[in-house]
Design a protein around this motif. Structure first.
Motif, PDB file in Angstrom:
ATOM      1  N   ALA A 136     -10.455 -26.692  25.699  1.00  0.00           N
ATOM      2  CA  ALA A 136     -11.224 -26.466  24.472  1.00  0.00           C
ATOM      3  C   ALA A 136     -10.373 -26.737  23.236  1.00  0.00           C
ATOM      4  N   LEU A 137      -9.093 -26.373  23.294  1.00  0.00           N
ATOM      5  CA  LEU A 137      -8.183 -26.639  22.175  1.00  0.00           C
ATOM      6  C   LEU A 137      -8.002 -28.133  21.951  1.00  0.00           C
ATOM      7  N   ILE A 138      -7.848 -28.886  23.048  1.00  0.00           N
ATOM      8  CA  ILE A 138      -7.747 -30.350  22.918  1.00  0.00           C
ATOM      9  C   ILE A 138      -9.015 -30.904  22.285  1.00  0.00           C
ATOM     10  N   SER A 139     -10.157 -30.382  22.714  1.00  0.00           N
ATOM     11  CA  SER A 139     -11.439 -30.822  22.161  1.00  0.00           C
ATOM     12  C   SER A 139     -11.543 -30.493  20.677  1.00  0.00           C
ATOM     13  N   MET A 140     -11.076 -29.310  20.283  1.00  0.00           N
ATOM     14  CA  MET A 140     -11.111 -28.912  18.875  1.00  0.00           C
ATOM     15  C   MET A 140     -10.215 -29.811  18.030  1.00  0.00           C
ATOM     16  N   VAL A 141      -9.066 -30.181  18.575  1.00  0.00           N
ATOM     17  CA  VAL A 141      -8.180 -31.121  17.864  1.00  0.00           C
ATOM     18  C   VAL A 141      -8.858 -32.479  17.739  1.00  0.00           C
ATOM     19  N   GLY A 142      -9.543 -32.912  18.800  1.00  0.00           N
ATOM     20  CA  GLY A 142     -10.268 -34.181  18.743  1.00  0.00           C
ATOM     21  C   GLY A 142     -11.362 -34.179  17.691  1.00  0.00           C
ATOM     22  N   LEU A 169      -4.391 -19.987  18.340  1.00  0.00           N
ATOM     23  CA  LEU A 169      -4.739 -20.210  19.745  1.00  0.00           C
ATOM     24  C   LEU A 169      -3.665 -21.021  20.456  1.00  0.00           C
ATOM     25  N   ILE A 170      -3.179 -22.067  19.792  1.00  0.00           N
ATOM     26  CA  ILE A 170      -2.135 -22.903  20.397  1.00  0.00           C
ATOM     27  C   ILE A 170      -0.844 -22.108  20.566  1.00  0.00           C
ATOM     28  N   ALA A 171      -0.472 -21.349  19.531  1.00  0.00           N
ATOM     29  CA  ALA A 171       0.768 -20.572  19.598  1.00  0.00           C
ATOM     30  C   ALA A 171       0.702 -19.523  20.704  1.00  0.00           C
ATOM     31  N   ALA A 172      -0.427 -18.840  20.822  1.00  0.00           N
ATOM     32  CA  ALA A 172      -0.574 -17.823  21.866  1.00  0.00           C
ATOM     33  C   ALA A 172      -0.504 -18.453  23.249  1.00  0.00           C
ATOM     34  N   SER A 173      -1.100 -19.632  23.402  1.00  0.00           N
ATOM     35  CA  SER A 173      -1.097 -20.310  24.703  1.00  0.00           C
ATOM     36  C   SER A 173       0.294 -20.822  25.067  1.00  0.00           C
ATOM     37  N   VAL A 174       1.070 -21.212  24.076  1.00  0.00           N
ATOM     38  CA  VAL A 174       2.446 -21.667  24.335  1.00  0.00           C
ATOM     39  C   VAL A 174       3.353 -20.482  24.672  1.00  0.00           C
TER      40      VAL A 174
END
Length: 318
Positions: free
Chosen positions: A245-251, A152-157
């Motif tokens: 949501a990604l930041i939340s998942m990392v948290g 998800l992070i790679a696709a968003s970057v």
């Protein structure tokens, strides 16, 4: 699966006993929990000063129902992931695993990782899983979580816009990463050391099912944030919602518990990665997101605790 060391070589306590909670570790956990609680209070105070939380006073069931629905989908998908991963090793009841998951979700609001400890203790005592298998089960669950998060992070970057190209990049990375995990997990250097625990990731269809369930969980996670912003009458792009949501998942990966840490991470980094003008709305939205989660987790967890106590009383003392 039995718990006899003669029938199961993985049950040797000398080789696979989990690390004990030392006073130092307990102290670190409690300090971390206190910091998270302080951050959560800070987020609540900021949201109250901005006045964004006042919208909850006029919210009706039709406004809140989508939030609750997304939460239910998310926790059901998480419980089903545990069920899918353990199937190649031992047949455990899906309903039982969902009830255990309800207890864990409730206890995750407590310090000292009580949710994790409770899940390990229950499956060790009731289902007879060895400590090595329990650790491998959690490791497989966490590994697939990291794979999904990384894709998800790679696709968003690579594509800072949600469209067909973003979806193509994401699913392409997910297939490649999933195949790589399966290949590495079946390498003889891995299988020779896991003493049967490699079966958790031995079947591509099992991995595909687990990753599909994780995708449903992420979609529900994003959906809950989306409806949180709708409740605030704030328009935000789907890509920015996925970013939050990604930041939340990392948290959620915080080793001292996600309570407060998750909210603080989203409130601090979210506006920078999306829109600085939405700082107050982001702060309020992540609190609404947490409240919607608690509305489901707390009552279901209390019911499931009663069930778990009844089950444990029928079992001999470990």
């Amino acid at each position: 699966m039995t718990d006899s060391s003669e029938e199961n070589p993985m049950s040797s306590p000398s080789s696979d006993s989990p690390k004990r909670l030392t006073p130092a570790r307990v102290t670190v956990q409690i300090i971390g929990f206190a910091i998270g609680l302080a951050v959560l209070i800070w987020c609540i105070n900021n949201a109250r000063r901005s006045g964004n939380l006042e919208v909850l006073n006029s919210a009706g069931w039709r406004d809140v129902l989508p939030l609750i629905g997304c939460t239910c989908i998310s926790f059901i998908a998480n419980g089903a992931i545990f069920w899918a991963l353990i199937r190649p090793v031992q047949s455990l009841g899906l309903i039982d695993l969902q009830l255990v998951n309800c207890v864990v979700n409730l206890l995750n609001y407590a310090p000292v990782r009580l949710g994790l400890i409770t899940r390990l203790a229950y499956h060790r005592r009731v289902d007879g899983l060895s400590y090595l298998m329990l650790v491998a089960w959690y490791a497989a669950f966490a590994l697939l979580y990291f794979v999904m998060l990384g894709c998800l992070i790679a696709a968003s970057v690579l594509r800072p816009q949600f469209d067909v190209i973003w979806c193509g990049i994401f699913f392409g990375l997910l297939i490649i990463a999933g195949a790589a995990v399966w290949y590495v997990s079946q390498h003889h250097l891995i299988t020779s050391r896991l003493r049967g625990a490699d079966r958790l990731l031995a079947y591509p269809m099992t991995m595909a099912l687990a990753m599909g369930l994780r995708l449903i969980d992420v979609a529900a996670y994003v959906g809950r944030l989306h409806y949180s912003f709708e409740l605030l009458e704030t328009k935000i792009s789907l890509h920015d919602t996925i970013t939050l949501a990604l930041i939340s998942m990392v948290g959620n990966l915080s080793p001292v518990g996600a309570l407060g840490i998750r909210e603080g991470a989203v409130a601090y980094f979210g506006p920078t990665l999306t829109s600085p003008d939405l700082a107050d709305q982001v702060n309020a939205a992540i609190l609404i997101d947490r409240a919607a989660e608690a509305v489901v987790f707390v009552p279901l967890g209390l019911i499931a605790v009663c069930w778990m106590i009844a089950v444990l009383r029928r079992r001999p003392s470990a």
